[in-house]
Design a protein around this motif. Sequence first.
Motif, PDB file in Angstrom:
ATOM      1  N   CYS A   1      34.309  41.530  43.215  1.00  0.00           N
ATOM      2  CA  CYS A   1      33.406  42.351  44.015  1.00  0.00           C
ATOM      3  C   CYS A   1      33.098  43.693  43.360  1.00  0.00           C
ATOM      4  O   CYS A   1      32.258  44.432  43.845  1.00  0.00           O
ATOM      5  CB  CYS A   1      33.988  42.559  45.423  1.00  0.00           C
TER       6      CYS A   1
ATOM      7  N   CYS B   1      42.845  42.306  45.168  1.00  0.00           N
ATOM      8  CA  CYS B   1      41.851  43.331  45.464  1.00  0.00           C
ATOM      9  C   CYS B   1      41.974  43.736  46.924  1.00  0.00           C
ATOM     10  O   CYS B   1      42.061  42.878  47.799  1.00  0.00           O
ATOM     11  CB  CYS B   1      40.458  42.772  45.182  1.00  0.00           C
TER      12      CYS B   1
ATOM     13  N   CYS C   1      38.244  42.569  48.709  1.00  0.00           N
ATOM     14  CA  CYS C   1      37.868  41.174  48.931  1.00  0.00           C
ATOM     15  C   CYS C   1      39.064  40.235  48.916  1.00  0.00           C
ATOM     16  O   CYS C   1      38.934  39.064  49.274  1.00  0.00           O
ATOM     17  CB  CYS C   1      36.839  40.725  47.907  1.00  0.00           C
TER      18      CYS C   1
END
Length: 110
Positions: free
Chosen positions: A7, A18, A21
């Motif tokens: 992302c 992450c 995301c």
Amino acid sequence: MPCCQYCGEKIDEDAVVCSKCGGILVEEDTGWQEFQIQEKVDEAKHRANMYIILAIVLATVGLVAGSMFCASSSGIGFFGIVLVCLGVGCTASADRHEHKARNLKKRLGR
Ligand SMILES: [Zn+2]
């Protein structure tokens, strides 16, 4: 600072997933063992469950307080609405943690 390959979100050097995301950021050769990933899956699931419980409690208390006191006191009614909003926010957090758990599991399946 590196960026998430899924992302584009900026992430910490040592980040495993992450924060935006939930994508897996560790490479195959970083020495991550299956049990370490499983541990992260359990942790993410545990957090998701906690957030769901918190969301239900907050929403219930909020709705009850809101409907009971809305007529007599707008202050408490407003407080109830805030609690419901917090509950909805917790549900979103739970979703994120479940998403993370699913992603980690996918990696285990490889
Ligand atoms: Zn990402």
